[in-house]
Design an enzyme around this catalytic site. Structure first.
Site, PDB file in Angstrom:
ATOM      1  N   SER A 162       3.511  -1.321   6.162  1.00 42.06           N
ATOM      2  CA  SER A 162       3.462   0.040   6.692  1.00 42.06           C
ATOM      3  C   SER A 162       2.164   0.350   7.432  1.00 42.06           C
ATOM      4  CB  SER A 162       3.645   1.063   5.565  1.00 42.06           C
ATOM      5  OG  SER A 162       2.462   1.190   4.811  1.00 42.06           O
ATOM      6  N   LYS A 218      -2.878   4.046   2.465  1.00 39.20           N
ATOM      7  CA  LYS A 218      -2.368   4.905   3.526  1.00 39.20           C
ATOM      8  C   LYS A 218      -3.512   5.688   4.185  1.00 39.20           C
ATOM      9  CE  LYS A 218       2.149   4.306   3.173  1.00 39.20           C
ATOM     10  NZ  LYS A 218       2.036   3.110   2.326  1.00 39.20           N
TER      11      LYS A 218
END
Length: 235
Positions: free
Chosen positions: A155, A193
């Site tokens: 991701s 993230k």
């Protein structure tokens, strides 16, 4: 995939069954996992039962049976018994290193502990024990304490972070908008993230359009560290 609390409980029950021949009480489980109420243990046991890892014996108090163990947990328990700790790094790697890459051998290096794997994708449980050490260039390390994590998932590929990379993290509980952080969600799941705070909420953003931004209340997310470097191995 089990959460860290589910894995911790499964391991605790297994160890006690192996040692004593009977499972621990709910009070013992609550204390071992540092939970405030036995209702949390009930939820964890239900989740483990639904996933086929344990079986509750009807009409018998404290009657739990281990049906199976996740492969990673079985390997961990075997490693504890033998003293051997194998580690596998997943992920495809480019054929050639980038032109700006600096071989670790050519600069002064420090040893940092690799604390397990961190998800760059759907969050997985954080691993809080040292698996091995990695040599890191001194120029990558500033003030403060640091540790390393193996990346699992894709991701963050548009931020240059690939599956199988080792990220260098400076321990901190604070972050600025846009920082790439290790975020602990609800005390159980950890992920790598981009961090953004807005109007009392925290957004954890991927660097891959295939993944959606996830929003959480401020009290659901704890920053565990900030990305300061990355190590990639080329074969």
């Amino acid at each position: 995939m089990l959460t860290k609390k589910q894995l911790d409980l499964l391991e605790f029950i297994h160890v006690r069954l192996q040692r004593d021949g009977v499972p621990p009480s709910f009070d013992e489980m609550k204390e071992a996992l540092d939970l405030r109420s036995k209702s949390g243990i009930h939820r964890l046991i239900t989740a483990l039962e639904e996933r086929g890892f344990i079986r509750r014996m009807a009409h018998r108090a404290r009657a739990l049976e281990i049906v199976k163990l996740p492969e990673a947990l079985a390997q961990k328990l075997e490693a504890k018994a033998t003293g051997f700790k194998p580690r596998v790094i997943d992920g495809d790697k480019p054929d050639q290193p980038p032109a700006s890459a600096i071989p670790i051998e050519s600069v002064g290096a420090l040893e940092l502990p690799v604390m397990g794997r961190i998800a760059a994708g759907v969050p997985i449980s954080a691993i809080s024990e040292v698996s091995h050490n990695v040599a890191v260039p001194q120029s990558m390390i500033g003030n403060g304490d640091h540790y390393a994590l193996e990346v699992k998932g894709d991701s963050m590929i548009e931020a240059g972070i690939n599956d199988g990379d080792v990220v260098i993290i400076r321990e901190t509980s604070t972050a600025d908008n846009g920082d790439i952080v290790v975020a602990l969600i609800d005390g159980q799941e950890a992920t790598l993230k981009k961090f953004r705070r807005s109007n009392g909420a925290i957004a954890l953003e991927a660097a891959n359009p295939a993944y959606e931004t996830r929003l959480f209340r401020d009290d659901q997310v704890k920053v565990q560290g900030r990305l300061v470097g990355l190590i990639r191995t080329y074969n």
